[in-house]
Design an enzyme around this catalytic site. Structure first.
Site: not given
Ligand code: PLP
Length: 403
Positions: A76, A195, A130, A220
């Site tokens: 961890r 992001d 998101y 992704k």
């Molecule tokens: N940021 C974006 C732009 C996303 O599309 C997503 C998930 O779809 C996330 C963050 C969250 O990521 P995770 O699903 O890996 O927790």
């Protein structure tokens, strides 16, 4: 966790092209170890006959969160396979460091906890984000308070207790883009988190525009094959230390197998993103010219995401139900093409008024373009859009700026 790509014997490279870094960053010591593929270290703990030395390393970590020197202590606290991925991603984003987490949401959680613990609980954010990021901020689940604004309103929204400004560009799911330099300027001393999941460092490196935190859902494009969950924050070492401390204390670590897959994903990231982007641009062009499509969203910087609204006479759920080659599924960034309806899935958790207010209409479909042949994808879309209907207005392409 004590992995140092520039340790003795491994020559520190000069500036290299992104495609070269994608293949080599995080792996510089392998030849010296007599290895070609990176080893996967699944240890949860590590033997040490020197408990005084180990105590000193734990104290040092508690002081500033720097990666402990010497052998790893406990899974961890850090893992050498995960550290390779972190090192590779930091190189691609052009930051000092990167800190990996179990998912993108775990990464965002750690950032919010770190800023909140410093007494800076207020967040300024620009919609759309998101859906779950929006939800986490809007509910104040972690004790934060959010002010939603547009990019032009950031400077006025910042308060003395603002710990973070957060944007997505291109945004999920409208693909709206933000002038990151202008927002950095508006932030003043407050760190900007971008992001960068949709753009990836192949198309955009927010740190070069002054963003101090660059977040990815590594699930992704970084992983790229739809088989690994992960998250990562690329940032300077001053911010990385507290993030590692929170990760240690709260336990949202990335599994070493996931770290291995993400490091492997980085090596093909530029090739995948460029190939999928070329196909996406062509599909956006064909959709824009098609009378069965009312509106197409495609970012100026390109990318493999295309959003569109079917014209009157064809419902979004009919398109979803009719695809055969394209997979109807949430998520994005995989080698195969996915399509989903944000109002039903990825942004379902956002209040409809907030969704609509940020341009996420009920007719919008979001498509993540993969590596299939463009004509095969078009054939599937052509079928899914249904028969050509009479007297529908010509579609509008929406490229560009945040509105
Ligand atoms: N940021 C974006 C732009 C996303 O599309 C997503 C998930 O779809 C996330 C963050 C969250 O990521 P995770 O699903 O890996 O927790």
């Amino acid at each position: 966790m004590d992995f140092d790509p520039y340790q003795e014997g491994a020559a520190a490279p000069g500036p290299r092209a992104l495609a070269t870094d994608a293949v080599h960053a995080g792996r510089e010591d392998l030849a010296g170890l007599g290895l070609h593929a990176p080893p996967i270290d699944l240890s949860t703990t590590y033997p040490s006959y020197d408990s005084r030395g180990e105590a000193a390393r734990i104290d040092a970590f508690a002081a500033d969160g720097a990666e402990p020197d010497g052998p790893p202590v406990y899974g961890r606290l850090g893992n050498p396979t995960v550290a390779r991925f972190e090192s590779g991603l930091a190189r691609l984003e052009g930051t000092d460091s990167a800190v990996a987490f179990a998912s993108g949401m775990a990464a965002l959680t750690a950032v919010l906890l770190v800023r909140g613990a410093a007494g800076l609980r207020h967040v300024v954010a620009v919609r759309p984000l998101y859906g779950c990021s929006d939800h986490l901020l809007n509910t104040g689940l972690l004790g934060t308070e959010v002010t939603w604004t547009d990019p032009a309103g950031v400077a006025d929204a910042v308060r003395p207790d603002t710990g973070l400004v957060m944007v997505e560009s291109p945004a999920n799911p409208t693909l709206a883009e933000i002038d990151l330099r202008a927002v950095v300027y508006s932030c003043g001393e407050v760190p900007l988190l971008v992001d960068n999941t949709f753009a990836t460092p192949v198309l955009q490196r927010p740190a070069e525009s002054g963003a101090r935190l660059v977040l990815h859902s590594a699930t992704k494009y970084l992983g790229g094959h739809g088989d690994v969950l992960g998250g990562v924050v690329a940032c300077d070492e001053e911010l990385a230390g507290p993030l590692r401390q929170v990760r240690f204390a709260t336990g949202g670590v990335l599994h070493p197998l996931a770290g291995y897959l993400l490091l492997r994903g980085l090596s093909t990231l530029p090739v995948r993103v460029r190939a999928a982007s070329a196909t996406a641009a062509e599909l956006a062009r064909r959709l824009t010219a098609d009378p069965r499509v009312a509106r197409v969203h495609y970012p100026r910087i390109g990318g493999a995401m295309v959003s569109f609204e079917p014209a009157a006479g064809r419902e979004p759920h009919e398109v979803i139900a009719a695809v055969r080659l394209i997979t109807p599924a949430v998520s994005l960034g995989s080698v195969d093409t996915l399509i989903q309806h944000p109002a039903s899935i990825s942004h379902r958790i956002v209040d409809p008024a907030d969704r609509h207010g940020s341009g996420v209409g009920d007719r919008l479909l979001r498509m993540s373009v993969g590596l299939e042949d463009v004509d095969d994808l078009w054939q599937d879309l052509d079928h899914a859009l249904g028969p050509v209907r009479e007297s529908v207005p010509a579609p509008r392409a929406v490229r560009g700026r945040h509105t």
